[in-house]
Each structure stands twice: as C-alpha cells, then as structure tokens.
Design a protein around this motif. Structure first.
Motif, PDB file in Angstrom:
ATOM      1  N   TYR A  29      46.199  20.940 -30.567  1.00  0.00           N
ATOM      2  CA  TYR A  29      46.001  20.943 -32.020  1.00  0.00           C
ATOM      3  C   TYR A  29      44.589  21.412 -32.379  1.00  0.00           C
ATOM      4  N   VAL A  30      43.584  20.864 -31.694  1.00  0.00           N
ATOM      5  CA  VAL A  30      42.196  21.238 -31.967  1.00  0.00           C
ATOM      6  C   VAL A  30      41.985  22.723 -31.681  1.00  0.00           C
ATOM      7  N   ALA A  31      42.465  23.202 -30.555  1.00  0.00           N
ATOM      8  CA  ALA A  31      42.300  24.617 -30.206  1.00  0.00           C
ATOM      9  C   ALA A  31      42.991  25.512 -31.232  1.00  0.00           C
ATOM     10  N   HIS A  32      44.188  25.140 -31.647  1.00  0.00           N
ATOM     11  CA  HIS A  32      44.930  25.932 -32.633  1.00  0.00           C
ATOM     12  C   HIS A  32      44.202  25.955 -33.976  1.00  0.00           C
ATOM     13  N   THR A  33      43.754  24.788 -34.431  1.00  0.00           N
ATOM     14  CA  THR A  33      43.084  24.695 -35.724  1.00  0.00           C
ATOM     15  C   THR A  33      41.794  25.505 -35.727  1.00  0.00           C
ATOM     16  N   ARG A  34      41.008  25.376 -34.681  1.00  0.00           N
ATOM     17  CA  ARG A  34      39.731  26.113 -34.619  1.00  0.00           C
ATOM     18  C   ARG A  34      39.928  27.606 -34.477  1.00  0.00           C
ATOM     19  N   SER A  35      40.990  28.029 -33.809  1.00  0.00           N
ATOM     20  CA  SER A  35      41.193  29.470 -33.631  1.00  0.00           C
ATOM     21  C   SER A  35      41.781  30.123 -34.882  1.00  0.00           C
ATOM     22  N   HIS A  36      42.587  29.393 -35.645  1.00  0.00           N
ATOM     23  CA  HIS A  36      43.216  29.984 -36.825  1.00  0.00           C
ATOM     24  C   HIS A  36      42.373  29.871 -38.091  1.00  0.00           C
ATOM     25  N   ASP A  37      41.623  28.800 -38.235  1.00  0.00           N
ATOM     26  CA  ASP A  37      40.754  28.641 -39.402  1.00  0.00           C
ATOM     27  C   ASP A  37      39.577  27.747 -39.020  1.00  0.00           C
ATOM     28  N   PRO A  38      38.514  28.344 -38.526  1.00  0.00           N
ATOM     29  CA  PRO A  38      37.366  27.563 -38.035  1.00  0.00           C
ATOM     30  C   PRO A  38      36.714  26.676 -39.096  1.00  0.00           C
ATOM     31  N   ASP A  39      36.916  26.976 -40.373  1.00  0.00           N
ATOM     32  CA  ASP A  39      36.282  26.196 -41.436  1.00  0.00           C
ATOM     33  C   ASP A  39      37.067  24.940 -41.802  1.00  0.00           C
ATOM     34  N   THR A  40      38.312  24.841 -41.343  1.00  0.00           N
ATOM     35  CA  THR A  40      39.141  23.675 -41.637  1.00  0.00           C
ATOM     36  C   THR A  40      38.649  22.479 -40.823  1.00  0.00           C
ATOM     37  N   PRO A  41      38.471  21.338 -41.467  1.00  0.00           N
ATOM     38  CA  PRO A  41      38.062  20.154 -40.697  1.00  0.00           C
ATOM     39  C   PRO A  41      39.192  19.710 -39.761  1.00  0.00           C
ATOM     40  N   VAL A  42      38.807  19.304 -38.569  1.00  0.00           N
ATOM     41  CA  VAL A  42      39.765  18.866 -37.560  1.00  0.00           C
ATOM     42  C   VAL A  42      39.947  17.354 -37.691  1.00  0.00           C
ATOM     43  N   MET A  43      41.202  16.896 -37.688  1.00  0.00           N
ATOM     44  CA  MET A  43      41.472  15.465 -37.747  1.00  0.00           C
ATOM     45  C   MET A  43      40.914  14.776 -36.503  1.00  0.00           C
ATOM     46  N   THR A  44      40.540  13.530 -36.664  1.00  0.00           N
ATOM     47  CA  THR A  44      40.149  12.744 -35.500  1.00  0.00           C
ATOM     48  C   THR A  44      41.395  12.489 -34.654  1.00  0.00           C
ATOM     49  N   ARG A  45      41.181  12.095 -33.406  1.00  0.00           N
ATOM     50  CA  ARG A  45      42.324  11.802 -32.539  1.00  0.00           C
ATOM     51  C   ARG A  45      43.186  10.692 -33.143  1.00  0.00           C
ATOM     52  N   ARG A  46      42.537   9.689 -33.708  1.00  0.00           N
ATOM     53  CA  ARG A  46      43.274   8.562 -34.307  1.00  0.00           C
ATOM     54  C   ARG A  46      44.135   9.043 -35.472  1.00  0.00           C
ATOM     55  N   ALA A  47      43.561   9.863 -36.355  1.00  0.00           N
ATOM     56  CA  ALA A  47      44.315  10.384 -37.499  1.00  0.00           C
ATOM     57  C   ALA A  47      45.443  11.298 -37.032  1.00  0.00           C
ATOM     58  N   PHE A  48      45.179  12.096 -36.012  1.00  0.00           N
ATOM     59  CA  PHE A  48      46.201  12.988 -35.465  1.00  0.00           C
ATOM     60  C   PHE A  48      47.374  12.189 -34.907  1.00  0.00           C
ATOM     61  N   GLU A  49      47.073  11.164 -34.124  1.00  0.00           N
ATOM     62  CA  GLU A  49      48.134  10.346 -33.535  1.00  0.00           C
ATOM     63  C   GLU A  49      48.930   9.620 -34.615  1.00  0.00           C
ATOM     64  N   ARG A  50      48.264   9.134 -35.661  1.00  0.00           N
ATOM     65  CA  ARG A  50      48.950   8.462 -36.762  1.00  0.00           C
ATOM     66  C   ARG A  50      49.867   9.441 -37.481  1.00  0.00           C
ATOM     67  N   SER A  51      49.371  10.636 -37.755  1.00  0.00           N
ATOM     68  CA  SER A  51      50.166  11.660 -38.424  1.00  0.00           C
ATOM     69  C   SER A  51      51.376  12.044 -37.569  1.00  0.00           C
ATOM     70  N   ARG A  52      51.150  12.184 -36.297  1.00  0.00           N
ATOM     71  CA  ARG A  52      52.214  12.547 -35.364  1.00  0.00           C
ATOM     72  C   ARG A  52      53.285  11.450 -35.315  1.00  0.00           C
ATOM     73  N   MET A  53      52.850  10.202 -35.268  1.00  0.00           N
ATOM     74  CA  MET A  53      53.795   9.085 -35.218  1.00  0.00           C
ATOM     75  C   MET A  53      54.570   8.973 -36.530  1.00  0.00           C
ATOM     76  N   ASP A  54      53.891   9.153 -37.654  1.00  0.00           N
ATOM     77  CA  ASP A  54      54.571   9.102 -38.951  1.00  0.00           C
ATOM     78  C   ASP A  54      55.638  10.192 -39.044  1.00  0.00           C
TER      79      ASP A  54
END
Length: 67
Positions: A29-54
């Motif tokens: 996710y981090v690699a994809h986000t940074r390669s497609h739009d470097p200016d977009t803030p990257v979610m923290t691991r905790r937020a990513f896992e919560r979003s994924r679980m939801d």
C-alpha cells in the motif's frame, strides 16, 4: 549448507510467512501510494489495518464472521 544458503532460505521463508499472514499488504500500500501520488499522505499502519478490517467485514463475499 553455507551461510549464504541459510540466509537465502530464511529470506524465502520470511517472504512466504509475510505474504500468508497479510503483513506485506501495508508495505505494498505504501509503495503504491508513494509511486502514484507522492503528495498524498500515507495512512499509518494502524489506520490501514482498521480500514482493511472494516472493508473486509462490510463485504458479504468474505463470509460471515461471528467474532
């Protein structure tokens, strides 16, 4: 077996376990986000896992989860 062989096998086992458990999903996710739009803030691991679980719990195709 030489030390290099042991390290290579250990690396492959580590890769397999990370893929099997889904731990590498955040790294992708981090690699994809940074390669497609470097200016977009990257979610923290905790937020990513919560979003994924939801998302997983909201999708009926993932199956019923009681707990």
């Amino acid at each position: 077996m030489t030390g290099a062989d042991v390290r290579r096998v250990a690396g492959r086992i580590r890769w397999y376990v990370r893929e099997l458990t889904g731990e590498s999903a955040y790294d992708r996710y981090v690699a994809h986000t940074r390669s497609h739009d470097p200016d977009t803030p990257v979610m923290t691991r905790r937020a990513f896992e919560r979003s994924r679980m939801d998302a997983r719990e909201a999708d009926p195709r993932e199956g019923f989860r009681c707990c």
